[in-house]
Scaffold this active site. Structure first.
Site, PDB file in Angstrom:
ATOM      1  N   ASN A 103      14.726  -3.732   9.744  1.00 29.38           N
ATOM      2  CA  ASN A 103      13.215  -4.145   9.107  1.00 29.38           C
ATOM      3  C   ASN A 103      13.148  -5.234   8.839  1.00 29.38           C
ATOM      4  O   ASN A 103      13.271  -4.980   7.508  1.00 29.38           O
ATOM      5  CB  ASN A 103      12.860  -2.653   9.023  1.00 29.38           C
ATOM      6  CG  ASN A 103      11.315  -2.625   8.640  1.00 29.38           C
ATOM      7  OD1 ASN A 103      11.133  -3.641   8.811  1.00 29.38           O
ATOM      8  ND2 ASN A 103      10.720  -1.858   8.118  1.00 29.38           N
TER       9      ASN A 103
ATOM     10  N   LYS B   6      10.659  -7.059   7.375  1.00 27.74           N
ATOM     11  CA  LYS B   6       9.165  -6.946   7.457  1.00 27.74           C
ATOM     12  C   LYS B   6       8.704  -8.249   7.315  1.00 27.74           C
ATOM     13  O   LYS B   6       8.871  -8.804   8.333  1.00 27.74           O
ATOM     14  CB  LYS B   6       9.542  -6.167   6.014  1.00 27.74           C
ATOM     15  CG  LYS B   6      10.307  -4.449   5.485  1.00 27.74           C
ATOM     16  CD  LYS B   6      10.467  -4.394   3.951  1.00 27.74           C
ATOM     17  CE  LYS B   6      11.435  -3.038   4.171  1.00 27.74           C
ATOM     18  NZ  LYS B   6      11.569  -2.682   2.312  1.00 27.74           N
TER      19      LYS B   6
ATOM     20  N   HIS C 271       5.482   3.662   8.297  1.00 25.47           N
ATOM     21  CA  HIS C 271       6.102   3.507   7.601  1.00 25.47           C
ATOM     22  C   HIS C 271       5.917   3.483   6.000  1.00 25.47           C
ATOM     23  O   HIS C 271       4.298   3.303   5.523  1.00 25.47           O
ATOM     24  CB  HIS C 271       6.813   1.481   7.428  1.00 25.47           C
ATOM     25  CG  HIS C 271       8.222   1.169   6.473  1.00 25.47           C
ATOM     26  ND1 HIS C 271       7.190   0.957   5.378  1.00 25.47           N
ATOM     27  CD2 HIS C 271       8.822   0.942   6.898  1.00 25.47           C
ATOM     28  CE1 HIS C 271       8.948   0.699   4.743  1.00 25.47           C
ATOM     29  NE2 HIS C 271       9.636   0.800   5.300  1.00 25.47           N
TER      30      HIS C 271
ATOM     31  N   GLU D 118       5.163   1.813   3.191  1.00 25.73           N
ATOM     32  CA  GLU D 118       5.373   0.056   2.760  1.00 25.73           C
ATOM     33  C   GLU D 118       2.890   0.314   3.325  1.00 25.73           C
ATOM     34  O   GLU D 118       2.120  -0.016   2.933  1.00 25.73           O
ATOM     35  CB  GLU D 118       5.805  -0.624   3.091  1.00 25.73           C
ATOM     36  CG  GLU D 118       6.345  -0.923   1.982  1.00 25.73           C
ATOM     37  CD  GLU D 118       8.125  -1.842   2.493  1.00 25.73           C
ATOM     38  OE1 GLU D 118       7.394  -2.460   3.784  1.00 25.73           O
ATOM     39  OE2 GLU D 118       9.056  -1.295   1.819  1.00 25.73           O
TER      40      GLU D 118
ATOM     41  N   GLU E  75      12.704   8.410   4.772  1.00 27.10           N
ATOM     42  CA  GLU E  75      12.573   7.287   3.784  1.00 27.10           C
ATOM     43  C   GLU E  75      12.278   7.274   2.379  1.00 27.10           C
ATOM     44  O   GLU E  75      11.540   7.126   1.956  1.00 27.10           O
ATOM     45  CB  GLU E  75      12.294   5.687   4.359  1.00 27.10           C
ATOM     46  CG  GLU E  75      12.807   5.374   5.102  1.00 27.10           C
ATOM     47  CD  GLU E  75      12.631   3.688   5.763  1.00 27.10           C
ATOM     48  OE1 GLU E  75      13.623   2.667   6.012  1.00 27.10           O
ATOM     49  OE2 GLU E  75      11.341   3.230   5.676  1.00 27.10           O
TER      50      GLU E  75
ATOM     51  N   GLY F 263      13.998  -0.438  -1.527  1.00 28.38           N
ATOM     52  CA  GLY F 263      14.025  -1.881  -2.510  1.00 28.38           C
ATOM     53  C   GLY F 263      14.441  -2.092  -3.103  1.00 28.38           C
ATOM     54  O   GLY F 263      14.334  -2.441  -3.738  1.00 28.38           O
TER      55      GLY F 263
ATOM     56  N   SER G 147      17.699   1.226   0.522  1.00 31.99           N
ATOM     57  CA  SER G 147      18.951   0.632  -0.284  1.00 31.99           C
ATOM     58  C   SER G 147      20.088   0.662   0.652  1.00 31.99           C
ATOM     59  O   SER G 147      21.427   0.981  -0.077  1.00 31.99           O
ATOM     60  CB  SER G 147      18.791   0.643  -1.395  1.00 31.99           C
ATOM     61  OG  SER G 147      17.454   0.827  -2.748  1.00 31.99           O
TER      62      SER G 147
ATOM     63  N   GLY H 246      16.534  -2.991   5.644  1.00 33.77           N
ATOM     64  CA  GLY H 246      15.495  -3.473   5.027  1.00 33.77           C
ATOM     65  C   GLY H 246      16.351  -4.643   4.489  1.00 33.77           C
ATOM     66  O   GLY H 246      16.313  -5.843   5.241  1.00 33.77           O
ATOM     67  N   GLY H 247      16.840  -4.776   3.032  1.00 34.65           N
ATOM     68  CA  GLY H 247      16.918  -6.204   2.228  1.00 34.65           C
ATOM     69  C   GLY H 247      17.842  -6.605   2.726  1.00 34.65           C
ATOM     70  O   GLY H 247      18.435  -7.306   3.826  1.00 34.65           O
TER      71      GLY H 247
HETATM   72  P1  13P Z   1      15.608  -1.490   1.436  1.00 35.08           P
HETATM   73  O1  13P Z   1      17.247  -1.369   3.121  1.00 35.08           O
HETATM   74  O2  13P Z   1      15.088  -3.370   1.655  1.00 35.08           O
HETATM   75  O3  13P Z   1      15.882  -0.437   0.752  1.00 35.08           O
HETATM   76  O4  13P Z   1      14.403  -1.008   2.245  1.00 35.08           O
HETATM   77  C1  13P Z   1      14.662   0.164   3.270  1.00 35.08           C
HETATM   78  C2  13P Z   1      12.763   0.343   4.012  1.00 35.08           C
HETATM   79  O5  13P Z   1      12.066   0.200   3.827  1.00 35.08           O
HETATM   80  C3  13P Z   1      13.205  -0.335   5.537  1.00 35.08           C
HETATM   81  O6  13P Z   1      12.328   0.427   6.620  1.00 35.08           O
END
Ligand code: 13P
Length: 251
Positions: free
Chosen positions: A9, A11, A94, A96, A166, A172, A212, A233-234
């Site tokens: 993802n 983002k 999600h 967010e 999640e 994050g 994470s 994510g990251g």
């Molecule tokens: P991180 O892997 O950056 O913690 O993000 C997780 C996420 O929200 C994936 O959708």
């Protein structure tokens, strides 16, 4: 046996040129191992990523959709448009989107149904906040989110869905849930699905952990019996690192 599924993802990251560079580098270093891998770029890079992934085993996903097919909905993207550009998957709900854009469980449910009606496989995100966890509400929150997301979804469609657990406090933050705790909550999510659809469907639905995840800890999550993959994510922004994650940590 459920096929593992690892999804990136991105983002709100990467221009079209950056997305192209990622795909070239990722495809050069990723050795497919039978697991499913999905890349979810921002809308603006979907077309470019689709072109570069064509002919590979890597699938394309979007990060959101709107449930209407077409019309006066400025700024929105329909399920048919995502299918047209080559998406197989779409992330829905999600945290967010729920947190910053006010998406409700009812919105998530409409989006899940719209995706399924257009042959897109939803990756349904859910999970508790830190306040909810500390108040001992994790079980209540996730079971309610599951129940509402699947309201009115037929069993044959439900089998097509993926759930991403999640926990919001792990996203994050560099503070991942322990693999054992993620496995426990995911087991509970699977029981909730079994309560709605029966064991047959519950055993088929793949449930990811997200929050994470990185190339150092992915293998520990994949070792857990209830965890079928990860939503990353990251750590999905770096092609070499994500190539390791996509293989469950085996380089
Ligand atoms: P991180 O892997 O950056 O913690 O993000 C997780 C996420 O929200 C994936 O959708």
């Amino acid at each position: 046996m459920r096929t593992p599924i690892i999804a990136a993802n991105w983002k709100m990251h990467k221009t079209v040129a950056e997305a192209r560079d990622f795909c070239r580098a990722f495809l050069a270093s990723y050795a497919p191992d039978g697991g499913e891998v999905v890349i979810c770029p921002p809308f603006t890079a979907l077309g470019a990523v689709a072109e570069l992934l064509a002919g590979s085993v890597v699938k394309l996903g979007a990060q959101d959709l709107f449930w209407e097919e077409k019309g006066a909905y400025t700024g929105e993207i329909s399920p048919g448009m995502l299918q047209d550009v080559g998406c197989d998957y779409v992330i829905i709900g999600h945290s967010e989107r729920r947190g910053y854009f006010g998406e409700t469980d009812a919105d998530v449910n409409r989006k899940v149904k719209a995706a399924l009606a257009h042959g897109l496989k939803p990756i349904i995100c859910l999970g508790e906040s830190l306040v909810q966890r500390e108040a001992g509400q994790t079980e209540k929150v996730v079971t309610e989110q599951v129940r509402l997301a699947y309201e009115g979804v037929a069993p044959s469609s439900a089998e097509q869905t993926v759930i991403a657990y999640e926990p919001i406090w792990a996203i994050g933050t560099g503070r991942n849930a322990s693999p054992e705790e993620a496995n426990r909550v995911i087991g509970l999510i699977r029981q909730t699905v079994a309560g709605i659809y029966g064991d047959g469907v519950a055993e088929k639905i793949r449930i990811q952990y997200g929050g994470s995840v990185n190339k150092e800890n992915i293998a520990q999550f994949m070792d857990q019996p209830e965890i079928d993959g990860a939503l990353v994510g990251g750590a999905s922004l770096d092609p070499a690192g994500f190539a390791v994650i996509a293989r469950g940590g085996r380089s």
